[in-house]
Design a protein around this motif. Sequence first.
Motif, PDB file in Angstrom:
ATOM      1  N   SER A 255       0.827  -1.218   0.000  1.00 20.30           N
ATOM      2  CA  SER A 255       0.000   0.000   0.000  1.00 20.30           C
ATOM      3  C   SER A 255       0.861   1.269   0.000  1.00 20.30           C
ATOM      4  CB  SER A 255      -0.952   0.014   1.196  1.00 20.30           C
ATOM      5  OG  SER A 255      -1.856  -1.078   1.118  1.00 20.30           O
ATOM      6  N   TYR A 270      -3.686   7.712  -7.873  1.00 22.86           N
ATOM      7  CA  TYR A 270      -4.872   7.093  -7.277  1.00 22.86           C
ATOM      8  C   TYR A 270      -5.232   7.763  -5.945  1.00 22.86           C
ATOM      9  CZ  TYR A 270      -7.815   3.531  -5.095  1.00 22.86           C
ATOM     10  OH  TYR A 270      -8.843   2.868  -4.462  1.00 22.86           O
ATOM     11  N   ASP A 271      -4.248   7.985  -5.103  1.00 19.07           N
ATOM     12  CA  ASP A 271      -4.511   8.620  -3.811  1.00 19.07           C
ATOM     13  C   ASP A 271      -5.034  10.047  -3.982  1.00 19.07           C
ATOM     14  OD1 ASP A 271      -3.678   6.332  -2.525  1.00 19.07           O
ATOM     15  OD2 ASP A 271      -1.634   7.047  -2.197  1.00 19.07           O
ATOM     16  N   THR A 275      -8.757   9.262  -3.056  1.00 25.50           N
ATOM     17  CA  THR A 275      -8.692   9.412  -1.600  1.00 25.50           C
ATOM     18  C   THR A 275      -8.875  10.865  -1.202  1.00 25.50           C
ATOM     19  OG1 THR A 275      -7.198   7.510  -1.423  1.00 25.50           O
ATOM     20  CG2 THR A 275      -7.309   9.000   0.457  1.00 25.50           C
ATOM     21  N   ASN A 276      -8.168  11.743  -1.900  1.00 26.72           N
ATOM     22  CA  ASN A 276      -8.316  13.176  -1.643  1.00 26.72           C
ATOM     23  C   ASN A 276      -9.371  13.830  -2.539  1.00 26.72           C
ATOM     24  OD1 ASN A 276      -6.213  12.967   0.239  1.00 26.72           O
ATOM     25  ND2 ASN A 276      -4.670  13.357  -1.334  1.00 26.72           N
TER      26      ASN A 276
END
Length: 311
Positions: A255, A270-271, A275-276
């Motif tokens: 991860s 991706y994050d 995610t954000n």
Amino acid sequence: MTAETAVRRTDASQTTEAPPREWGHGLPAAGFLTPFLLLYLLFIIGPALYGLTMSFFNTSAVKPGLNSFAGFGNYAEALQSSDFWSSLWHTFWFTILTTPPLIVLALVFALLADRVGRGRWFFRLAFFVPYILPSAVVALIWMWIYTPGLGLIEAALTKIGPTSPNWLGDPGWAMPSLAMTTLWWTLGFNFVLYLAGLQEIPRELYEASAMDGAGPWQQIRSITVPLLGRTTTLVAVLQVIASLKVFDQMYIMTSGGPDFATRSILQYVYDSGFTNFRIGYASAVSMLFFLVVLAVSALWFTLVRRGEKEL
């Protein structure tokens, strides 16, 4: 009929232009290509253009659609972000760790499998089978192998003597561990490409060189390696691109950890996007990474082709 007249008629027949093709001659081919072209435009070109458009806006996953115009603000923020550069370095480091062995070992194993007498099909199958496994399966297998206290590697090292490190939990060992997993997993693809290249080399060249007294190493250096130049170019370019696009095994096995030591640029995208929820910023990072992949691939292709000419 004189000889001069015959020559003139022959020259006239050779210089006569070919009859024009009838209208609609290429329609069947165009008809077969149209479905692929439509799918390519719909799922490749279309999303790429939309992603390029979103990179100039403060697009958010919370508020769908194009939000306020950002211009090159997302690009400037990415270039000033230490997370972007660290993720890009992790991607390059992974590429450096995986590309040379995946080229050299694939060639070595292909040479061995091509020269074996009996059971050739078994060796070809054994090297290629890991490549057809899904990334999640490969990640779970190697997570179990690396597990402290229970893993196969630690059990083997315990019998020999040395202490096993924390393969996926130590920042210094995590990336080499992922590289070793990828090496076992994807070696088969390059292996098959080299096998196909070896089949195209005429056996008469080896027989003639053997009659002249050339040994196996001389044959490999003087015949096999030069004639596999185009195959090596293809393998090298494809491998660099594949290593730069690493995501699955890193995301599943670590991860991005420990302490973001294995976070690749695609995981950073991706994050940022999921995610954000900063879709516009993630699109800008994707475009920057596309330019990096394009530049690295062109440079690597040039270097490999130059080395091929020198052989």
